[in-house]
Design an enzyme around this catalytic site. Structure first.
Site, mmCIF file in Angstrom:
data_model
loop_
_atom_site.group_PDB
_atom_site.id
_atom_site.type_symbol
_atom_site.label_atom_id
_atom_site.label_comp_id
_atom_site.label_asym_id
_atom_site.label_seq_id
_atom_site.Cartn_x
_atom_site.Cartn_y
_atom_site.Cartn_z
ATOM 1 N N HIS A 104 -19.261 69.074 -80.336
ATOM 2 C CA HIS A 104 -20.666 69.256 -79.917
ATOM 3 C C HIS A 104 -20.743 70.080 -78.633
ATOM 4 O O HIS A 104 -21.753 70.086 -77.957
ATOM 5 C CB HIS A 104 -21.337 67.893 -79.730
ATOM 6 C CG HIS A 104 -21.372 67.111 -80.997
ATOM 7 N ND1 HIS A 104 -22.211 67.417 -82.040
ATOM 8 C CD2 HIS A 104 -20.620 66.055 -81.425
ATOM 9 C CE1 HIS A 104 -21.997 66.584 -83.043
ATOM 10 N NE2 HIS A 104 -21.031 65.749 -82.689
ATOM 11 N N GLU A 144 -9.515 63.267 -58.350
ATOM 12 C CA GLU A 144 -9.501 62.786 -56.971
ATOM 13 C C GLU A 144 -8.145 62.939 -56.297
ATOM 14 O O GLU A 144 -8.082 63.096 -55.082
ATOM 15 C CB GLU A 144 -10.024 61.344 -56.860
ATOM 16 C CG GLU A 144 -9.221 60.301 -57.570
ATOM 17 C CD GLU A 144 -9.776 58.886 -57.321
ATOM 18 O OE1 GLU A 144 -9.611 58.050 -58.209
ATOM 19 O OE2 GLU A 144 -10.345 58.621 -56.261
ATOM 20 N N CYS A 169 -14.771 53.928 -42.943
ATOM 21 C CA CYS A 169 -14.544 53.811 -41.513
ATOM 22 C C CYS A 169 -13.842 52.482 -41.205
ATOM 23 O O CYS A 169 -13.974 51.523 -41.962
ATOM 24 C CB CYS A 169 -15.809 53.877 -40.677
ATOM 25 S SG CYS A 169 -16.814 55.320 -40.992
ATOM 26 N N LYS A 221 -11.913 54.621 -49.024
ATOM 27 C CA LYS A 221 -11.647 53.524 -49.943
ATOM 28 C C LYS A 221 -12.896 52.774 -50.373
ATOM 29 O O LYS A 221 -13.090 52.526 -51.536
ATOM 30 C CB LYS A 221 -10.638 52.563 -49.305
ATOM 31 C CG LYS A 221 -10.214 51.416 -50.203
ATOM 32 C CD LYS A 221 -9.410 51.904 -51.390
ATOM 33 C CE LYS A 221 -9.066 50.813 -52.371
ATOM 34 N NZ LYS A 221 -8.724 51.375 -53.684
ATOM 35 N N LYS A 255 -9.143 60.151 -62.112
ATOM 36 C CA LYS A 255 -7.923 60.023 -61.301
ATOM 37 C C LYS A 255 -7.363 61.411 -60.981
ATOM 38 O O LYS A 255 -6.978 61.687 -59.849
ATOM 39 C CB LYS A 255 -6.817 59.239 -62.031
ATOM 40 C CG LYS A 255 -6.930 57.739 -62.080
ATOM 41 C CD LYS A 255 -6.608 57.024 -60.804
ATOM 42 C CE LYS A 255 -7.862 56.759 -60.028
ATOM 43 N NZ LYS A 255 -8.568 55.540 -60.349
ATOM 44 N N GLU A 303 -11.591 57.715 -67.089
ATOM 45 C CA GLU A 303 -10.816 57.261 -65.933
ATOM 46 C C GLU A 303 -9.642 58.220 -65.650
ATOM 47 O O GLU A 303 -9.362 58.540 -64.490
ATOM 48 C CB GLU A 303 -10.318 55.819 -66.177
ATOM 49 C CG GLU A 303 -9.395 55.244 -65.137
ATOM 50 C CD GLU A 303 -9.988 55.153 -63.727
ATOM 51 O OE1 GLU A 303 -11.193 55.390 -63.551
ATOM 52 O OE2 GLU A 303 -9.211 54.879 -62.801
ATOM 53 N N ARG A 351 -9.525 53.751 -45.016
ATOM 54 C CA ARG A 351 -10.985 53.627 -45.128
ATOM 55 C C ARG A 351 -11.720 54.823 -44.541
ATOM 56 O O ARG A 351 -12.926 54.935 -44.649
ATOM 57 C CB ARG A 351 -11.455 52.351 -44.421
ATOM 58 C CG ARG A 351 -10.824 51.128 -45.008
ATOM 59 C CD ARG A 351 -11.501 49.912 -44.485
ATOM 60 N NE ARG A 351 -12.867 49.864 -44.928
ATOM 61 C CZ ARG A 351 -13.411 48.830 -45.546
ATOM 62 N NH1 ARG A 351 -12.706 47.776 -45.802
ATOM 63 N NH2 ARG A 351 -14.671 48.847 -45.887
ATOM 64 N N ASN A 405 -19.562 50.874 -37.984
ATOM 65 C CA ASN A 405 -19.489 51.142 -39.434
ATOM 66 C C ASN A 405 -20.875 50.873 -39.995
ATOM 67 O O ASN A 405 -21.527 49.909 -39.574
ATOM 68 C CB ASN A 405 -18.536 50.178 -40.147
ATOM 69 C CG ASN A 405 -17.085 50.528 -39.929
ATOM 70 O OD1 ASN A 405 -16.756 51.506 -39.270
ATOM 71 N ND2 ASN A 405 -16.202 49.697 -40.478
ATOM 72 N N GLY A 406 -21.280 51.658 -41.005
ATOM 73 C CA GLY A 406 -22.588 51.418 -41.612
ATOM 74 C C GLY A 406 -23.497 52.605 -41.360
ATOM 75 O O GLY A 406 -23.025 53.716 -41.072
ATOM 76 N N TRP A 424 -15.013 58.088 -41.430
ATOM 77 C CA TRP A 424 -15.303 58.867 -42.638
ATOM 78 C C TRP A 424 -16.726 59.354 -42.434
ATOM 79 O O TRP A 424 -17.670 58.558 -42.438
ATOM 80 C CB TRP A 424 -15.181 57.988 -43.875
ATOM 81 C CG TRP A 424 -15.333 58.748 -45.152
ATOM 82 C CD1 TRP A 424 -14.340 59.389 -45.848
ATOM 83 C CD2 TRP A 424 -16.532 58.953 -45.906
ATOM 84 N NE1 TRP A 424 -14.853 59.982 -46.973
ATOM 85 C CE2 TRP A 424 -16.190 59.734 -47.040
ATOM 86 C CE3 TRP A 424 -17.861 58.568 -45.745
ATOM 87 C CZ2 TRP A 424 -17.117 60.120 -47.989
ATOM 88 C CZ3 TRP A 424 -18.792 58.968 -46.697
ATOM 89 C CH2 TRP A 424 -18.410 59.733 -47.802
#
Ligand code: F6R
Length: 604
Positions: free
Chosen positions: A500, A484, A2, A599, A481, A477, A27, A102-103, A76
């Site tokens: 395995h 997302e 946010c 973000k 990537k 990683e 964000r 925010n929060g 968000w």
């Protein structure tokens, strides 16, 4: 997560706030809204939209709303679905008091039930709306007084910006464990949750600290403590795309520069040493450390895993790496010879912060590797190293990741030389780190080859990424990537784990990206790749220049230059970043703002 903007001053066109808000869209971008006080009508007008800030901009241009102060938010979603009603700002029963937040308000259910009993009418599903009603409950003509009383009842985290029709020529701002700053430009003030929002407007800022409440009027601002403005280390170009179509591509391409910044002034080649100013005060304590626990989330966690290999091999320190979200609920065994290292680009990730606080409670030494200067992790750790990679705007972490790896290599040199590492080995590592920006430049020249490979595989539904030792975390990683950015299912595996279980997945439609660099585990990884080839699985290899035999078992190869094994991940991850970028673009997705993500994850 946010973004918040507030403005008070002579400007009455909210468009300037929207320009600032757009810089925070990375964000959160589910919905957006604004509340504007119009002094002629003595009214607060609110506009909200679902989706991007451009939708809010369209609404504003079709309305005749103007005035000051105004507050804005890009969301968000956490508590409450994505819709206009749940978008911020939220108001009290009469539309007098408007809040952006925010929060997370942890006790909002209890507060809401109480307030409903007292006659307050709620319209949204959000936790934020309890704040506007709680402030309404205490409002007796002075907004900051009401905010102060209301916040005494609140449990959770917040950055808040509030305006009121009945105490109109002011903004009240408050913060607890969520960043908020006041930008000052003469008699104008721009309040924001992130310096990126205000850097083109002013560089003079005041950071609000925990539990501080600021009252800002066109004439002055007042905080409980008198504070001296600081200069922010940010240039406008840092937050522009500089001709690239996306921030993600810009940030991938600028890695030679960001890696140069991360190592600048930190290598003493002759002495084979790393000079890390942020660790100076604790260097004697660091000599005594017998164990290191690294905590991080997502991409930063993968950097931590690479750090584990580096620190164990070259510094001889036992390392354990954990997700912030797991560590906080474990009962870790810690003693005075254990230190905790938090790795975080934003320095605001809630789970990483919670893990850090848990370690502090246990009294052990805490360290940080952080990109955002002045962020919570940087403030709350005992010592640490900044990445200096510059602001990362694309939601997917790229340049911050390679910078984290480089700083971990510097930390390995620092701690290694305090222990058994020889001068010659120290010099060798230092020399190779210095070459990294140039080698990365070379890897970036594979950009068009990677793009062609992405075109070839764009319809694949699944991908496997494999690697061993230093490149095992890079397999993780690469898969993260791709997930997302292109929403393709991808798994990262240690190559030795294939037989395995995951080998059962392999057929001619299931491509594997194999990191097959010429290092201590090359032969082992090669035989794992051959097992895939035998089952007709197409293989794309990341290999070291000069390795021609690899072409016999792979469909496609991307070559990277030779470097020290522990530094290979900084090079091998770059084609994977480019691959996920092009896959996302080919599919027509917004790679800078992938769906459902934001973000910096400031909630648990
Ligand atoms: C993935 C990504 C995330 C972050 C994670 C931690 O591309 O960006 O996985 O790495 O949310 O964020 P920081 O480093 O800010 O703590």
């Amino acid at each position: 997560m946010c973004g918040i903007v507030g403005y008070i001053g002579k400007e009455t066109n909210p468009q300037i706030g929207l320009e600032a808000l757009k810089r925070l869209e990375y964000r959160g971008y589910d919905s957006a809204g604004m509340a504007v006080f119009n002094f002629e009508k003595k009214q607060i007008y609110c506009l909200k939209c679902v989706g991007r800030i451009s939708n809010l901009e369209d609404k504003l241009s079709n309305s005749a709303i103007f005035g000051t102060p105004f507050i804005m938010h890009t969301r968000w979603a956490t508590t409450g679905r994505v819709n206009e009603v749940n978008a911020h700002p939220h108001s009290d029963c009469k539309g007098n008091i408007w809040v952006v937040h925010n929060g997370i308000i942890e006790n909002y259910q209890e507060l809401k039930e109480e307030l409903i009993k007292e006659g307050h009418r709620f319209v949204s599903e959000t936790d934020t709306e309890v704040l506007s009603h709680l402030i309404e409950k205490y409002f007796k003509g002075n907004l900051e007084e009401a905010v102060r009383k209301a916040l005494k009842e609140v449990k959770g985290t917040y950055a808040l910006v509030i305006i009121s029709r009945e105490d109109p020529y002011k903004i009240v701002a408050a913060s607890l464990s969520s960043p908020l700053l006041i930008g000052i430009n003469g008699k104008e003030y721009l309040i924001a949750s992130d310096p990126a929002a205000i850097v083109s407007y002013t560089k003079k800022i005041i950071n609000l600290e925990d539990n501080e409440i600021a009252t800002i009027t066109p004439e002055k601002f007042f905080i409980f403590k008198e504070k001296v403005p600081q200069e922010i280390e940010l240039e406008v170009e840092d937050i522009q795309k500089e001709g690239y179509s996306h921030f993600m591509l810009k940030e991938i391409m600028e890695q030679p520069r960001s890696l140069k910044h991360s190592q600048q002034g930190r290598i003493l080649l002759e002495e084979g040493l790393a000079k890390l100013g942020g660790l100076e005060d604790v260097k004697d304590k660091l000599k005594e450390i017998k164990r290191l626990i690294i905590v991080a989330c997502g991409t930063a966690y993968h950097a931590g895993l690479v750090g584990e290999y580096m620190l164990e091999e070259y510094a001889g320190i036992p390392v354990e790496v954990d997700f912030g979200s797991e560590f906080r609920y474990r009962k870790p065994i810690l003693d005075e010879n254990t230190a905790l290292l938090a790795i975080s680009q934003s320095g605001e990730t809630a789970d990483t912060i919670a893990a850090l606080r848990e370690a502090k409670r246990k009294g052990i030494l805490t360290l940080g590797i952080v990109n955002v200067v002045g962020s919570t992790v940087s403030r709350e750790t005992d010592a640490g190293v900044y990445n200096h990679a510059g602001p990362e705007i694309g939601v997917a972490s790229t340049k911050a990741f390679t910078s984290q790896l480089e700083v971990l290599a510097l930390l390995t040199l620092f701690l290694g030389r305090q222990r058994e590492m020889s001068l010659v080995m120290g010099q060798r590592i230092a020399k190779e780190i210095l070459k990294i920006p140039e080698l990365v430049e070379k890897v970036l020249q594979t950009r068009s080859e990677v793009k062609k490979i992405a075109e070839k595989y764009k319809d694949a539904k699944n991908f496997l990424f494999i690697g061993r030792k230093y490149n095992y975390p890079i397999a993780l990683e690469g898969a993260l990537k791709l997930k997302e950015i292109s929403y393709i299912h991808a798994e990262g595996y240690g190559a030795g784990e294939m037989k395995h279980g995951p080998l059962a997945l392999i057929d001619k439609n299931f491509p594997t990206i194999a990191i097959l660099t010429s290092d201590s585990v090359y032969k082992k990884t090669l035989s794992n790749a051959e097992e895939i080839k035998t089952r007709e699985g197409p293989i794309i290899a990341i290999a070291t220049e000069g390795n021609d035999e690899i072409k016999n078992i792979t469909e496609d190869v991307i070559y990277i230059p030779k470097t020290l094994e522990m530094l290979t991940p900084i090079l091998s991850v770059i084609p994977l970043q480019l691959f996920s970028y092009y896959m996302g673009v080919l599919k027509g997705y917004d790679v800078d703002k992938p769906r459902n993500l934001a973000k910096s994850v400031t909630v648990e």
